[in-house]
Design an enzyme around this catalytic site. Structure first.
Site, PDB file in Angstrom:
ATOM      1  CB  CYS A 113      25.991 -12.295  14.012  1.00 31.59           C
ATOM      2  SG  CYS A 113      26.771 -13.529  15.060  1.00 31.59           S
ATOM      3  CG  HIS A 250      28.294  -8.959  14.104  1.00 32.72           C
ATOM      4  ND1 HIS A 250      28.012  -9.013  15.405  1.00 32.72           N
ATOM      5  CD2 HIS A 250      28.734 -10.162  13.719  1.00 32.72           C
ATOM      6  CE1 HIS A 250      28.298 -10.229  15.806  1.00 32.72           C
ATOM      7  NE2 HIS A 250      28.827 -10.904  14.650  1.00 32.72           N
ATOM      8  CG  ASN A 280      30.059 -12.368  18.149  1.00 32.67           C
ATOM      9  OD1 ASN A 280      28.915 -11.852  18.065  1.00 32.67           O
ATOM     10  ND2 ASN A 280      30.747 -13.061  16.997  1.00 32.67           N
TER      11      ASN A 280
END
Length: 323
Positions: A113, A250, A280
């Site tokens: 990520c 993020h 996500n």
């Protein structure tokens, strides 16, 4: 002379297939209320069976290049941040390079990520050292391919997508008034591997494997680590939290976003949020959110923008940019 790396264009791509929480509830024991309350996610985009990570990356790259007003001949470097490459090798970036007609060099970075922050920082280094003039940095993922669709704790959290930026070097004044990247900090801690990982790989199991996560522990470390790295880039530039115009985090979990902003007294309306619609998307989440906020006019030239992320590994990092 001070060379700065300035983001001159943004682009994004999301697969056409949208899967809502109610649709997921037909596959696993969950509900829209449960997912929204714990994550803020309402839907996610899922790549078609014949779509690969490089397909998504190419579409986002084309839009970023169009926005920047550059052609393939202008690009010296392509970095693709991804944890879901098309193949073990070659690098997905080389496939993107070929399809775009770019020469120069191309490679992948893998920091899950945090991958986009790692990729952006790497491109900045190449530009400031004179190894490249214009770089294409892409975050692209097909995380749906590594999910255990029977694990309700993880399969509801992720989606597919790609975002891209064009980064170009220019001669700055060396002051905070310069547009471009002013500070970046990267970290990793391999001792936390077992909290967020994929249980497969070419060397370990000869399989792709599935994502595994200890959600509560990841949440706890994320809030602490992200707050710390934001403090670092602020200290590096002499700025304070009050100077931040936009936080582009993020997009892992709405509660992490809210907790991080609260630690710095950042108003919720200064935080770019897409997790409700994108879920996500790992390395793609920051460039997807950035492109949305730039194109809808929220982020304007001259704004102070902080990009931050944490991912498996653990890896985490932040960049402070004068837009």
């Amino acid at each position: 002379m001070t060379v700065r790396s300035r983001i001159i264009g943004c682009g994004s791509y999301l697969p056409a297939n949208v899967v809502t929480n109610d649709e997921l509830a037909k596959r696993v024991d969950t509900s829209d209320e449960w997912i929204v309350a714990r994550t803020g996610i309402r839907q996610r985009h899922i790549a078609a069976e014949d779509q690969t990570t490089s397909d998504l990356a190419v579409e986002a790259a084309k839009k970023a290049m169009e926005h920047a007003g550059v052609t393939a001949a202008d690009i010296d470097l392509i970095i693709v941040a991804t944890a879901t490459p098309d193949n073990t090798f070659p690098a997905t970036a080389t496939k993107v390079q070929h399809r775009l007609g770019v020469t120069g060099f191309a490679f992948d970075v893998q920091a899950v990520c945090s991958g986009f922050i790692y990729g952006l920082t790497t491109a900045d280094m190449y530009i400031r050292n004179g190894q490249a003039k214009t770089a294409l940095v892409i975050g692209a993922e097909t995380f749906s391919r590594i999910l255990d669709w029977e694990d309700r704790r993880t399969c509801v959290l992720f989606g597919d997508g790609a975002g891209a930026v064009v980064v170009q070097g220019f001669e700055g004044t060396g002051t905070l008034e310069d547009q471009g990247i002013h500070a970046s900090r990267l970290h990793s801690d391999g001792s936390k591997y077992e909290l967020l990982y994929v249980d497969g790989g070419p060397s370990a199991t000869q399989t792709v494997g599935h994502l595994r996560m200890e959600g509560k522990e990841v949440f706890r470390h994320a809030v602490t680590n992200l707050a710390g790295v934001i403090r670092e880039v602020l200290a590096d530039t002499g700025l304070e939290a009050a100077d931040i115009d936009w936080l582009v985090p993020h997009q892992a979990n709405r509660r992490i976003l809210d907790s991080t902003a609260k630690k710095f007294g950042i108003s919720p309306d200064k935080v770019v949020v897409t997790v409700d619609r994108h879920a996500n998307t790992s390395a793609a989440s920051i460039p997807l959110a950035l492109a949305e906020a730039v194109h809808d006019g929220r982020i304007k030239r001259g704004d102070i923008v902080i990009l931050e992320a944490m991912g498996g590994g653990f890896t985490w990092g932040a960049s402070l940019v004068r837009w």
